[in-house]
Write an enzyme that holds these catalytic residues in place. Structure first.
Site, short mmCIF file in Angstrom:
data_model
loop_
_atom_site.label_atom_id
_atom_site.label_comp_id
_atom_site.label_asym_id
_atom_site.label_seq_id
_atom_site.Cartn_x
_atom_site.Cartn_y
_atom_site.Cartn_z
N LYS A 104 0.81 -1.21 0.00
CA LYS A 104 0.00 0.00 0.00
C LYS A 104 0.85 1.27 0.00
O LYS A 104 0.40 2.32 -0.46
CB LYS A 104 -0.93 0.03 1.22
CG LYS A 104 -1.91 -1.14 1.29
CD LYS A 104 -2.83 -1.19 0.09
CE LYS A 104 -3.82 -0.04 0.06
NZ LYS A 104 -4.78 -0.17 -1.05
N PHE A 149 11.61 3.75 5.81
CA PHE A 149 11.95 2.60 6.63
C PHE A 149 11.37 1.28 6.12
O PHE A 149 11.38 0.28 6.83
CB PHE A 149 11.48 2.83 8.08
CG PHE A 149 12.17 3.99 8.74
CD1 PHE A 149 13.55 4.12 8.67
CD2 PHE A 149 11.45 4.96 9.41
CE1 PHE A 149 14.20 5.19 9.27
CE2 PHE A 149 12.09 6.02 10.02
CZ PHE A 149 13.47 6.14 9.94
N ASP A 197 8.71 13.42 12.98
CA ASP A 197 8.51 13.28 11.53
C ASP A 197 7.02 13.44 11.22
O ASP A 197 6.45 12.67 10.45
CB ASP A 197 9.03 11.93 11.03
CG ASP A 197 9.17 11.89 9.50
OD1 ASP A 197 9.25 12.97 8.89
OD2 ASP A 197 9.21 10.78 8.93
#
Length: 517
Positions: free
Chosen positions: A206, A211, A331
């Protein structure tokens, strides 16, 4: 006399070489060339990885993991920073010397900035060269001198080996980056996974990120999301699960955690993080194909602020429970905000998050992390005050940018709705460098454009004021997450009361009533 001079010169030469070899300091590695085949397909890989501080007594290295194709070409899988293994000490060049690589995979590491830009395979032959047939002749007059020289050499070599073994015993390091056996036991599966244990079937990718990849998967009859971390991002996997497993971390506007798993061994190891699956995906992806009503905007903004407020809040534990520390996301962006089916938001991706436990310092935290276009001025400038409050205000700067994204796609604005754009995309383009963002945000103090017609709507006008106070250049002047939540709630109630007032005054019943008077 001549013999004494020869011995003295030999001892001095060999001794100096031994001392020199023992005190040579390695090149300090602060950055490495970065590549990840997982994120390379999406085009969002950083070319340079900035290495985290190695800590006292440890070293950073650069590494390359690649495979050799049948035609001799190289197929790179991973490049990046690597933490503390003795095999990499004092290696100026990245060279794999193995004679028969396992599974056709080659690995090399080195020391020095960007030393992994070039790499090679230079196998060392295992068979010794054939012995020479020539028989050396030694004059009888020199045999005694040769024996003494060899004796001194042997003593120095033995001393060197003993000293090396002592130093190795005192400073033994774990192979943290690519362990053959994990020095730290992996955490056990969560109780929930124990209760519903079964095979997890990966269905489709998806999303891809820094990472790793996020998969839609099936666990028995339930759809789940599986985030797969490659081996070099194991630390982010560990950080995420530590955050998720904190006491009092569960919240409707924080992504629901289900468990973790480790798949494979050694270089083929993968680290899985299993969470709830949300079909609408990230806020960023949703806004690309959809516009928002005013009520939807308020619902997303309010729930997003609630999740951020819960993350930032330190919650005391009850009785013997540990407290939940304040957490900075580091983030925060629309990609890391997921939309549920009811159009409320939940915050995800805690791989860079940092916890602030009472009485403990932030440690050797690296300040300049996150996504460049969402970095606050003080992060871009490298001028962070390493306090919990400073890190929370960095999150709030990014929150202001996400609010701008929401308003830009809201149908309540009095004008044409533009195509979705990321913050600063108009100013610095789709792939800005760190220097681009520094020039725009820090030096010129540029912010995303707030269109004049947005302020024609009273609710959007208030939302524009809120985002401006969130991205203020002065970090001390920025709003907190709780303040943003309260402002959105006020606007929601105000707008609803205005709608109700209009309905009441425009109804046929009120018209008849006014006419009778």
């Amino acid at each position: 006399m001549e013999l004494s001079i020869v011995l003295l010169l030999l001892f001095t030469k060999l001794g100096c070489k031994f001392i020199q070899a023992s005190v040579i300091s390695s090149s300090v590695t602060t950055k490495c060339e970065h590549y990840n085949s997982t994120c390379a397909d999406s085009g969002h890989c950083d070319d340079i990885a900035v290495c985290e501080p190695a800590g006292e007594g440890k070293r950073n290295h650069c590494f390359v993991l690649w495979a050799l194709n049948s035609d001799g070409s190289k197929n790179v899988t991973l490049k990046g920073c690597f933490l503390n293994t003795e095999d990499c000490y004092d290696q100026n060049a990245c060279v794999d010397k193995s004679t028969s690589p396992k599974n056709n995979l080659l690995f090399c590491c080195c020391e020095g900035d960007m030393c992994n830009t070039n790499f090679t395979w230079a196998p060392v032959p295992t068979e010794p060269p054939p012995p020479s047939t020539a028989i050396p002749t030694i004059e009888a007059s020199n045999s005694f001198e040769l024996m003494i020289i060899l004796g001194f050499g042997a003593v120095i070599i033995i001393m060197g080996v003993v000293l090396w073994m002592i130093m190795r015993a005192r400073n033994k390091h774990n192979f943290n980056g690519l362990p053959t056996s994990d020095p730290h036991p992996l955490p056990p599966p969560s109780p929930m996974l124990d209760q519903i244990r079964g095979p997890i079937q990966l269905i489709e990718i998806k999303a891809r990120g820094r990472f790793g990849a996020v998969w839609r998967a099936q666990l028995k009859s339930e759809e789940v999301a599986v985030k797969i971390f490659p081996i070099q991002d194991k630390q982010s996997w560990q950080t995420e699960q530590e955050i998720f497993k904190l006491t009092n971390m569960t919240h409707p506007n924080i992504l629901e955690f289900m468990g973790v798993e480790k798949r494979g061994d050694n270089l083929q190891a993968e680290f899985w993080l299993i969470t709830a699956y949300h079909e609408k995906g990230s806020l960023c992806d949703f806004l690309k194909g959809h516009t928002l009503t005013w009520n939807e905007l308020c619902k997303i903004a309010e729930s997003m602020a609630k999740g951020l407020m819960h993350l930032h809040e330190a919650i005391p534990g009850k009785s013997n429970e540990p407290s939940k520390p304040a957490i900075a996301h580091r983030d925060f962006k629309s990609k890391n905000v997921l939309l549920k089916n009811d159009m409320t938001a939940c915050i995800a991706d805690f791989g860079l998050a940092i916890m602030f436990e009472a009485g403990k310092s932030c440690g050797d935290t690296h300040g300049q992390v996150g996504t460049r276009r969402y970095m606050a001025p003080e992060v871009l400038e490298g001028a962070i005050n390493f306090t919990p409050d400073a890190f929370l205000r960095i999150d709030m700067y990014a929150c202001g940018l996400v609010l701008w994204e929401l308003v830009s796609r809201c149908k309540a604005q009095d004008g044409p709705i533009p195509e979705y754009r990321l913050p600063f995309e108009e100013e610095v383009g789709p792939h800005p460098t760190l220097e681009d963002m520094q020039e725009s945000v820090v030096q010129n103090k540029v912010r995303p454009v707030i269109q004049k017609h947005w302020r024609n709507h009273p609710g959007l006008a208030a939302m524009c004021d809120t985002m401006e106070e969130c991205w203020d250049h002065d970090a001390e002047a920025r709003l907190s997450a709780s303040c943003v939540m309260e402002r959105v709630m006020v606007q929601t109630k105000y707008q609803q009361s205005m709608i109700n007032w209009r309905i009441e005054n425009e109804s046929p019943f009120n018209t008849q009533k006014d006419g009778s008077i």
